[in-house]
Enzyme design. Sequence first.
Site, PDB file in Angstrom:
ATOM      1  N   HIS A 137       0.815  -1.451  -0.029  1.00 49.08           N
ATOM      2  CA  HIS A 137       0.009  -0.006  -0.104  1.00 49.08           C
ATOM      3  C   HIS A 137       0.972   1.284  -0.111  1.00 49.08           C
ATOM      4  O   HIS A 137       0.456   2.066  -0.920  1.00 49.08           O
ATOM      5  CB  HIS A 137      -0.914   0.071   1.130  1.00 49.08           C
ATOM      6  CG  HIS A 137      -1.578   1.185   1.462  1.00 49.08           C
ATOM      7  ND1 HIS A 137      -2.789   1.766   0.975  1.00 49.08           N
ATOM      8  CD2 HIS A 137      -1.269   2.393   2.217  1.00 49.08           C
ATOM      9  CE1 HIS A 137      -3.032   3.028   0.985  1.00 49.08           C
ATOM     10  NE2 HIS A 137      -2.014   3.553   1.996  1.00 49.08           N
ATOM     11  N   HIS A 142       1.628   4.957  -3.080  1.00 45.48           N
ATOM     12  CA  HIS A 142       1.837   6.516  -2.605  1.00 45.48           C
ATOM     13  C   HIS A 142       3.101   6.857  -3.379  1.00 45.48           C
ATOM     14  O   HIS A 142       2.927   7.959  -3.893  1.00 45.48           O
ATOM     15  CB  HIS A 142       1.977   6.626  -1.199  1.00 45.48           C
ATOM     16  CG  HIS A 142       0.892   6.654  -0.306  1.00 45.48           C
ATOM     17  ND1 HIS A 142       0.125   7.653  -0.260  1.00 45.48           N
ATOM     18  CD2 HIS A 142       0.317   5.727   0.636  1.00 45.48           C
ATOM     19  CE1 HIS A 142      -1.078   7.398   0.584  1.00 45.48           C
ATOM     20  NE2 HIS A 142      -0.777   6.195   1.149  1.00 45.48           N
ATOM     21  N   GLU A 183      -5.507   9.361  -0.474  1.00 48.77           N
ATOM     22  CA  GLU A 183      -5.854   8.073  -0.097  1.00 48.77           C
ATOM     23  C   GLU A 183      -7.010   7.490  -1.330  1.00 48.77           C
ATOM     24  O   GLU A 183      -6.791   6.525  -1.725  1.00 48.77           O
ATOM     25  CB  GLU A 183      -6.277   7.511   1.229  1.00 48.77           C
ATOM     26  CG  GLU A 183      -5.215   7.588   2.454  1.00 48.77           C
ATOM     27  CD  GLU A 183      -4.121   6.442   2.339  1.00 48.77           C
ATOM     28  OE1 GLU A 183      -4.080   5.692   1.331  1.00 48.77           O
ATOM     29  OE2 GLU A 183      -3.099   6.356   3.016  1.00 48.77           O
ATOM     30  N   SER A 202      -3.746   0.451  -4.752  1.00 49.61           N
ATOM     31  CA  SER A 202      -3.233  -0.670  -4.127  1.00 49.61           C
ATOM     32  C   SER A 202      -4.355  -1.537  -4.063  1.00 49.61           C
ATOM     33  O   SER A 202      -3.970  -2.684  -3.442  1.00 49.61           O
ATOM     34  CB  SER A 202      -2.469  -0.308  -2.939  1.00 49.61           C
ATOM     35  OG  SER A 202      -3.307   0.323  -1.965  1.00 49.61           O
TER      36      SER A 202
END
Length: 296
Positions: A137, A142, A183, A202
Amino acid sequence: MESANVYKVPDITVEKNQGLQHADDFTMAQPFERYTAEDHAIWHQLYLRQSALLPGRACEEFLQGMQQLDVAPDRVPDFDHLNRKLAQATGWRVVAVHGLIPDHVFFDHLANRRFPVTWWLRDAARLDYLQEPDVFHDLFGHVPLLINPVFADYLQAYGQGGLKAASLGALPMLARLYWYTVEFGLIQTTSGLRIYGAGILSSKSESIYCLDSASPNRVKFDLARIMHTRYRIDTFQKTYFVIDSFQQLFDATAPDFTELYHSLQGSPILGAGELASDDVVLNRGTGEGWSDTADA
């Protein structure tokens, strides 16, 4: 980051970090020797799945970042290797951490262009969903966008703003901004809606749901609206907010938020699936399949 000003360490984090020490800023050397053959195989499986799914769904800036960083497809990447490319491009670097870290530490890292990445990887039993962040993730989701100059500047400014929000008692409002942009954000492009939020990038299932399903609301980005809107931590999002560009996001969040925080204090907080009367609605969700458990 955490959704509230409460720091707690999940059991899986404790389990994965047995015997490992961290510095006062919660960073550690990436414990590469702890990755097993199974870890590398799981990374490879997740990488192949998402890299096949995301073209035509992820924003071009993310896909370009993946190429520029040369993220390893077949094994958990070496942070030092990534940092050489990141530092040259935007001055950012990733730092290994054991998992969730306190808010003020997280903000300080962002403010100084350091992105905390959980070093450990989920196991096969939790391949599709893990509530706390892991290296897939944090890194796959990111880090590729940190090579984009505008997004890189936005995230640093967010960190600087977080340090101030903590002193003003406004962390829940700022956490909602992070959640609905970094996010779970969507971006409008000339080719249609695309994903830039790491929580979606993700996730195989949410990468499909957020763009294809009629269930969620899709609403134009509005800073104040986001800051008093609850969100989901255990299911797909009921509402996604859509920016027009990363420059719009940076410009909207550049001013000092002090007056905005004061104006929102005491305002009713909207539920994750509610629509406001002044929303610019791109898709009014059907609500099919929405969970009736509490919003965060």
